[in-house]
Enzyme design. Structure first.
Site, PDB file in Angstrom:
ATOM      1  CE  LYS B  87     -26.390-116.707 126.646  1.00  0.00           C
ATOM      2  NZ  LYS B  87     -27.787-117.175 126.190  1.00  0.00           N
ATOM      3  CB  SER B 157     -27.245-117.474 122.404  1.00  0.00           C
ATOM      4  OG  SER B 157     -28.425-117.268 123.582  1.00  0.00           O
ATOM      5  CB  SER B 181     -30.901-118.891 124.003  1.00  0.00           C
ATOM      6  OG  SER B 181     -30.787-118.187 122.837  1.00  0.00           O
TER       7      SER B 181
END
Lengths: 440, 440
Positions: B87, B157, B181
């Site tokens: 990420k 996210s 997330s």
């Protein structure tokens, strides 16, 4: 000493003794240049660094380059042109960040930690990196000596930050505290320190070992300078401290659940503080914390060593040979800290935290020891955080107020503690109390 | 399609469908090379990235270079030669880390985050960085689409991490979770995700917005692959999962205090899960959390937005124009989150946390919704974390188990939740439950 040289020395002495907030005002109104101020500090560092060993990295030419650039710019903030030193567990884009660990020798991040970026953006001059206990967590001590007596240590883990400010090498320094790494060295070195409410300053770019406790803090030589930093970080109320009415102030003298660890220096300091504050009209009450708070010191040890198992796993994997045996013990969990112990430790701290505001129903702040006594001998290490860990676990704001002196002539500080988010109030109270505590 | 090409496609399909833990065993015994495996994933990415937009940064040549180097080395771990995506809120030494923010365009750290350094040291091949909601905290959504239907979003996210694993572009991806997330996008994309007990993986080098909640997590396509990662991070027990006796397993079906947010897709998924698990002999009980747990969702919102005031202050100061208005609202505290609100929110979460283990007195784990329903439309954003924040606040380990399907054919996941530090146990339970939940 020739007259010219003596005059220069006097000027240097005057400049480095000027509080940062005063010097900044002079820079802003054009009566002082950042270059003169930084030059004065550089001269002091040149004279003293070989005795104090406060800095891990330090570049006088680069400091002057920054200062000259500041002098050409419109002052950006009340920190414009002011030198500051940064603990070497906090990332800086212009100096290596080595954590006093051979694993990170020469390692240079490309980004400033959030707390450094804000200082730089405000126009401060980054002098260099200050020495630290390895990873601010144990292991190897740095070479830093106590400026008051080199036979003694400065306390840790923010060794160099406390020592550099105490020795007038810089007016301000950033450090960190997990258990007692800001307040204890400030006590040993006789300077102010602020450990704000946990979570008040971003820890992005700061080495994290115990995310539920780790905090950014700072050293200064007066409360105004602590407030300057708190204001920069927008700690609520810090830019406009509330008025304090000294005769209506109610201070709780708290021996704390670990009073048995206090030696005569600390015992006398608390007694002396009582009489000095009473003599200026402050109402003093003796306060015992609720019984369950006695479990906090052990809980903090469990949190710190339990979380260190996770924090040092990467270094253990990648550089086992260069990792200090203290951290190997953590990763190998030689203390056998199990999940139940860790949950219980976190829950104990959290339950006390929720009750801590009750302590202040009839009190404005607590005054309590910052350390068991004077600075320990250099060979004995960085001192015992036993008097600090309770407030760290409570996420409370703490200010070390220097002023007392122990039997061997070394400083003994006291901690002013408030409930969570009372940072501005304890700054304001420290400001009115510190003159009485600093009197000799 | 020519025969050779079809054969190649079949090989590619076979390789990218192989779980990471199986592929790693093949690499270790010499029946597969990392280069072949990585090439297969690269081919998939080439085919699909223009539709999915999972990657912020991606370098096929560099991935192959890493893979060839792995093939020349003795396997270092059960992750040797396996590709992984990271990420883009997690620092990597070889790719920029941009947080989906124009402020950090091109910003490239010199050090891997701790969680990446361990992956690399274990011999994994870092494929690239996955797209994220801005700073993993709000603001701008990335272009990432749901691999099952591009009209829908993947959830956030950790958008790109969930989407890339779901679309067979990588077998594994690292992400983060503050509120929801990891788990929510895994539910939307139909993949497994693990959010371990808070504090189980070092957050050094990961963007921190809310230090009391932020956690590293990971996506995989089976429980074995989640366990592989948990084992790498030495989550206690993960390398040797405890045996689970399916007929003696007691699962609590928990609608949670926010059940009114569940649409029919989620309602049906929980009902369907009940009957499927009962049909394989699992004992199912309906569980209500204690009344005070209903305060958690609001408390988490207060913690996240209150802490965001601190987290985004540096960017607000330095790059106001480029900071999303969401974060300006946080820094300017437009929600008027005061100290009392923040203390109360933290204390509410901590008090419930201490009581959460009581829920498991007669239960092995909870099964509860991962999201209000199927993936939201792309234009609608990254979905609602309302079903995730309770477990985040409790610091509980959570695994998203995919398998259910909603009315429009999109995946609907369910969360398996255990008490703090029961990570190995919920991995083991997920392993035995997931075949029943995945059946169609």
């Amino acid at each position: 000493m020739a007259a010219a040289s003596r005059e220069s020395s006097n000027t240097v002495l005057g400049l480095i003794q000027t509080p940062a907030n005063v010097a900044a005002a002079m820079i802003a109104d054009g009566t002082l240049t950042s270059e003169s101020l930084v030059s004065a500090y550089l001269e002091r560092i040149t004279q003293r660094e070989d005795a104090v060993f406060a800095f891990a990295h330090f570049d006088p030419e680069y400091a002057l380059t920054q200062a000259r650039a500041r002098d050409k710019a419109v002052p950006l903030s009340p920190l414009h042109g002011i030198p500051i030193a940064i603990k070497d567990t906090i990332d800086t884009e212009d100096f290596p960040t080595e954590f006093n660990s051979p694993i990170y020798a020469g390692s240079k991040p490309t980004r400033d930690a959030a707390c450094v970026a804000m200082v730089r953006q405000a126009g401060a001059v980054v002098l260099g990196k200050t020495r630290t206990v390895e990873f601010a967590a144990g292991g190897q001590n740095p070479a830093t000596r106590n400026p008051h007596n080199p036979v003694h240590g400065p306390g840790g883990s923010s060794n160099g930050s406390a020592a550099s400010v105490a020795d007038f090498m810089t007016p301000l320094a950033l450090g960190t505290q997990t258990g007692g790494s800001m307040i204890r060295p400030a006590s040993f070195c006789g300077v102010f320190a602020m450990k704000p409410t946990w979570g008040s300053v971003s820890i992005n770019g700061v080495r994290v070992n115990c995310p539920g406790l780790d905090s950014v803090g700072w050293n200064g030589r007066d409360v105004g300078d602590l407030a300057l930093m708190a204001s920069l970080y927008e700690i609520p109320g810090a830019s406009d401290l509330p008025p304090i009415d000294l005769p209506n102030l109610r201070i709780g003298l708290c021996r704390s659940p670990v009073w048995q660890c206090a030696d005569s220096a600390t015992q006398n300091a608390l007694d002396e503080a009582r009489s000095r504050l009473q003599s200026v009209g402050v109402e003093i009450t003796s306060v015992d914390l609720p019984e369950e708070f006695s479990a906090i010191p052990k809980a903090v040890a469990t949190m710190m060593r339990g979380d260190a198992r996770v924090a040092f796993l990467p270094e253990y994997r990648m550089s086992t040979d260069e990792l200090h045996t203290d951290f190997k013990a953590d990763v190998e969990n030689r203390r056998h800290i199990g999940p139940e112990m860790l949950s219980e430790a976190y829950d104990t701290a959290a339950a006390c935290r929720a009750k801590f505001s009750d302590v202040f129903q009839d009190l404005d702040a607590l005054l309590t020891p910052s350390a068991p006594g004077e600075a320990v001998l250099f060979e004995e290490g960085h001192g015992d955080p036993v008097f600090n860990v309770i407030w760290s676990a409570l996420h409370a704001p703490v200010i070390n107020i220097p002023g007392m002196v122990g039997p061997t002539g070394l400083p003994v500080g006291l901690s002013l503690v408030g409930p969570r988010y009372s940072d501005a109030r304890i700054l304001a109270i420290s400001k009115v109390l510190s003159p009485a505590l600093e009197a000799t």
